[in-house]
Enzyme design. Structure first.
Site, PDB file in Angstrom:
ATOM      1  N   ALA A  38       0.867  -1.198   0.000  1.00  7.15           N
ATOM      2  CA  ALA A  38       0.000   0.000   0.000  1.00  7.15           C
ATOM      3  C   ALA A  38       0.896   1.239   0.000  1.00  7.15           C
ATOM      4  O   ALA A  38       0.802   2.104   0.873  1.00  7.15           O
ATOM      5  CB  ALA A  38      -0.962  -0.012   1.188  1.00  7.15           C
ATOM      6  N   LEU A  39       1.765   1.301  -0.978  1.00 14.17           N
ATOM      7  CA  LEU A  39       2.867   2.268  -0.958  1.00 14.17           C
ATOM      8  C   LEU A  39       2.403   3.699  -1.203  1.00 14.17           C
ATOM      9  O   LEU A  39       1.525   3.949  -2.017  1.00 14.17           O
ATOM     10  CB  LEU A  39       3.901   1.888  -2.023  1.00 14.17           C
ATOM     11  CG  LEU A  39       4.511   0.491  -1.878  1.00 14.17           C
ATOM     12  CD1 LEU A  39       5.604   0.288  -2.922  1.00 14.17           C
ATOM     13  CD2 LEU A  39       5.070   0.249  -0.483  1.00 14.17           C
ATOM     14  N   HIS A  40       3.036   4.627  -0.494  1.00 20.71           N
ATOM     15  CA  HIS A  40       2.803   6.068  -0.680  1.00 20.71           C
ATOM     16  C   HIS A  40       4.169   6.721  -0.862  1.00 20.71           C
ATOM     17  O   HIS A  40       5.220   6.042  -0.839  1.00 20.71           O
ATOM     18  CB  HIS A  40       2.023   6.637   0.500  1.00 20.71           C
ATOM     19  CG  HIS A  40       2.582   6.260   1.841  1.00 20.71           C
ATOM     20  ND1 HIS A  40       3.801   6.711   2.288  1.00 20.71           N
ATOM     21  CD2 HIS A  40       2.108   5.426   2.809  1.00 20.71           C
ATOM     22  CE1 HIS A  40       4.045   6.224   3.479  1.00 20.71           C
ATOM     23  NE2 HIS A  40       3.044   5.421   3.820  1.00 20.71           N
ATOM     24  N   HIS A  43       7.133   5.753   1.389  1.00 23.83           N
ATOM     25  CA  HIS A  43       7.888   4.540   1.024  1.00 23.83           C
ATOM     26  C   HIS A  43       8.859   4.836  -0.118  1.00 23.83           C
ATOM     27  O   HIS A  43      10.003   4.381  -0.111  1.00 23.83           O
ATOM     28  CB  HIS A  43       6.937   3.433   0.564  1.00 23.83           C
ATOM     29  CG  HIS A  43       6.017   2.914   1.623  1.00 23.83           C
ATOM     30  ND1 HIS A  43       4.665   3.111   1.592  1.00 23.83           N
ATOM     31  CD2 HIS A  43       6.269   2.192   2.752  1.00 23.83           C
ATOM     32  CE1 HIS A  43       4.106   2.532   2.645  1.00 23.83           C
ATOM     33  NE2 HIS A  43       5.053   1.979   3.363  1.00 23.83           N
ATOM     34  N   GLN A  67       3.202  -9.401  13.443  1.00 20.10           N
ATOM     35  CA  GLN A  67       3.182  -8.091  14.120  1.00 20.10           C
ATOM     36  C   GLN A  67       1.771  -7.562  14.324  1.00 20.10           C
ATOM     37  O   GLN A  67       1.603  -6.409  14.731  1.00 20.10           O
ATOM     38  CB  GLN A  67       4.097  -7.084  13.415  1.00 20.10           C
ATOM     39  CG  GLN A  67       3.651  -6.649  12.027  1.00 20.10           C
ATOM     40  CD  GLN A  67       4.725  -5.836  11.311  1.00 20.10           C
ATOM     41  OE1 GLN A  67       5.705  -6.375  10.842  1.00 20.10           O
ATOM     42  NE2 GLN A  67       4.549  -4.531  11.228  1.00 20.10           N
ATOM     43  N   LYS A 155       9.044   7.782  10.826  1.00 19.73           N
ATOM     44  CA  LYS A 155       7.633   7.795  11.250  1.00 19.73           C
ATOM     45  C   LYS A 155       7.412   6.740  12.332  1.00 19.73           C
ATOM     46  O   LYS A 155       6.686   6.942  13.293  1.00 19.73           O
ATOM     47  CB  LYS A 155       6.753   7.533  10.017  1.00 19.73           C
ATOM     48  CG  LYS A 155       5.364   7.001  10.278  1.00 19.73           C
ATOM     49  CD  LYS A 155       4.430   8.116  10.629  1.00 19.73           C
ATOM     50  CE  LYS A 155       2.974   7.727  10.731  1.00 19.73           C
ATOM     51  NZ  LYS A 155       2.632   6.363  10.940  1.00 19.73           N
ATOM     52  N   GLN A 159      10.409   1.663  16.152  1.00 18.75           N
ATOM     53  CA  GLN A 159      10.754   0.511  15.300  1.00 18.75           C
ATOM     54  C   GLN A 159      12.180   0.665  14.748  1.00 18.75           C
ATOM     55  O   GLN A 159      12.962  -0.296  14.722  1.00 18.75           O
ATOM     56  CB  GLN A 159       9.749   0.407  14.150  1.00 18.75           C
ATOM     57  CG  GLN A 159      10.161  -0.564  13.048  1.00 18.75           C
ATOM     58  CD  GLN A 159       9.090  -0.715  11.989  1.00 18.75           C
ATOM     59  OE1 GLN A 159       8.144  -1.441  12.183  1.00 18.75           O
ATOM     60  NE2 GLN A 159       9.250  -0.078  10.840  1.00 18.75           N
ATOM     61  N   ARG A 193      -2.209   3.395   6.674  1.00 20.73           N
ATOM     62  CA  ARG A 193      -3.459   3.321   7.455  1.00 20.73           C
ATOM     63  C   ARG A 193      -4.290   4.604   7.348  1.00 20.73           C
ATOM     64  O   ARG A 193      -5.450   4.602   7.762  1.00 20.73           O
ATOM     65  CB  ARG A 193      -3.167   2.986   8.924  1.00 20.73           C
ATOM     66  CG  ARG A 193      -2.738   1.540   9.116  1.00 20.73           C
ATOM     67  CD  ARG A 193      -2.673   1.151  10.584  1.00 20.73           C
ATOM     68  NE  ARG A 193      -2.537  -0.282  10.776  1.00 20.73           N
ATOM     69  CZ  ARG A 193      -1.403  -0.900  11.101  1.00 20.73           C
ATOM     70  NH1 ARG A 193      -0.286  -0.221  11.268  1.00 20.73           N
ATOM     71  NH2 ARG A 193      -1.380  -2.216  11.252  1.00 20.73           N
TER      72      ARG A 193
HETATM   73  O1  PAF Z   1       7.227  -0.497   8.876  1.00 23.08           O
HETATM   74  C1  PAF Z   1       6.731  -1.467   8.267  1.00 23.08           C
HETATM   75  O2  PAF Z   1       6.139  -1.323   7.198  1.00 23.08           O
HETATM   76  C2  PAF Z   1       6.854  -2.856   8.852  1.00 23.08           C
HETATM   77  O3  PAF Z   1       6.798  -2.825  10.231  1.00 23.08           O
HETATM   78  C3  PAF Z   1       8.115  -3.609   8.359  1.00 23.08           C
HETATM   79  C4  PAF Z   1       9.398  -2.927   8.821  1.00 23.08           C
HETATM   80  C5  PAF Z   1       8.104  -3.713   6.853  1.00 23.08           C
HETATM   81  C6  PAF Z   1       8.128  -5.022   8.956  1.00 23.08           C
HETATM   82  O4  PAF Z   1       6.989  -5.738   8.578  1.00 23.08           O
END
Ligand code: PAF
Length: 291
Positions: A38-40, A43, A67, A155, A159, A193
């Site tokens: 779902a790239l924006h 990404h 996750q 963002k 993580q 999202r």
């Molecule tokens: O940030 C994300 O899109 C996800 O947490 C990742 C790093 C691709 C791991 O599934």
């Protein structure tokens, strides 16, 4: 392996390694930006940064089940593989790994990776499963693609720190690079999202970045931490948010609390927040330095 406009698409770890070996044979350094699709533009900026750090850019699209908790949005998470691959090719990406869940977690699989220090606070307190799932999948993606550099968006700042620590602890020998958060014109941080927001919620969502930047300015000026973060929570609730999971000012390198009423002069902090608007949970963060 199938190719679309110069983009090689691999579905198995064997194919990913084959592509890696071919790049090595050509003497190319590989930058890798893992995604859940779902790239924006956020990404695509990771791909662009990757190409500044290495010779070829690789990505992955995998909606990682480990996750997501049972009550979360794994089933409804936006999926758009065809258009994602086109966007990656147009951004100059050479390779995309799109494994199946069974490829990533073979039957009987029971290995997980946990970064103990950073995984139970902030996001980890609200989503206790989350960082173990992220560390487990990213370590596998690193093993399958074996890049030289990997790029992650700020963002998801916590993580990024979890992945940096994991990479260091496990000795992957991969340089981890953080990419600045991309924002919409009104300041909302780009996120897959955001597609969940209806028109009214989309208008209300701007409060997250507005409140965040205003609160960071207060912390930079030396306002007491608790007063500033409490005021931010109250403003988000007044703007229509259903609940606020946290608004926290932490040390930028460790995410530890400052342990003082105000941030010490010269200290580098990170303000992090998470709040719920209707069914959508929004997170954001920004760095600050106490004057
Ligand atoms: O940030 C994300 O899109 C996800 O947490 C990742 C790093 C691709 C791991 O599934």
């Amino acid at each position: 392996m199938p190719k679309r406009s110069g983009l090689v698409v691999a579905r198995t770890r064997g194919e990913a390694r084959e592509w890696h070996r071919a790049q090595r044979a050509l003497g190319k350094r590989i930058a890798f930006a893992p995604t859940m699709g779902a790239l924006h533009d956020g990404h695509l900026s990771l791909i662009k940064l990757g190409l500044e750090k290495a010779d070829v850019a690789a990505s992955s699209i995998f909606v990682n089940p480990t996750q997501f908790a049972a009550h979360e949005d794994l089933g409804t998470y936006p999926r758009a593989e065809e258009s994602d691959l086109e966007k990656l090719a147009a951004a100059g990406c050479s390779f995309c790994y799109c494994p199946s869940p069974i490829e990533m977690y073979p039957p009987g699989d029971s290995t997980r990776v946990k970064v103990k220090d950073l995984s139970h606070i902030l996001e980890g307190e609200v989503r206790p499963h989350f960082f173990e799932g992220v560390a487990s999948v990213v370590s596998r993606l690193f093993l399958h693609v074996a890049p030289d550099v990997a790029v992650f968006g700020e963002k998801d700042f916590q993580q990024l720190l979890v992945i940096k620590r994991m990479t260091q602890d496990l000795g992957f020998g991969i340089e981890i690079v953080g990419a600045p958060t991309r924002r919409e014109a009104d300041g909302l941080a780009m996120s897959s999202r955001n597609a969940y927001l209806n028109t009214d919620e989309r208008a209300q969502a701007v409060a997250v970045s507005r409140v965040m930047f205003a609160t960071a300015a207060k912390l930079e000026a030396g306002e007491p931490i608790r007063a500033a973060t409490d005021a931010a929570t109250a403003e988000l609730l007044a703007a229509g948010f259903a609940s606020v999971d946290y608004v926290e000012a932490r040390r930028a390198d460790t995410l530890a609390p400052f342990g003082a009423e105000t941030c010490p002069v010269g200290a580098t902090g990170r303000l992090l927040l998470a709040a719920r608007l209707g069914k959508t949970r929004l997170i954001d963060n920004v760095g600050f330095v106490r004057r």
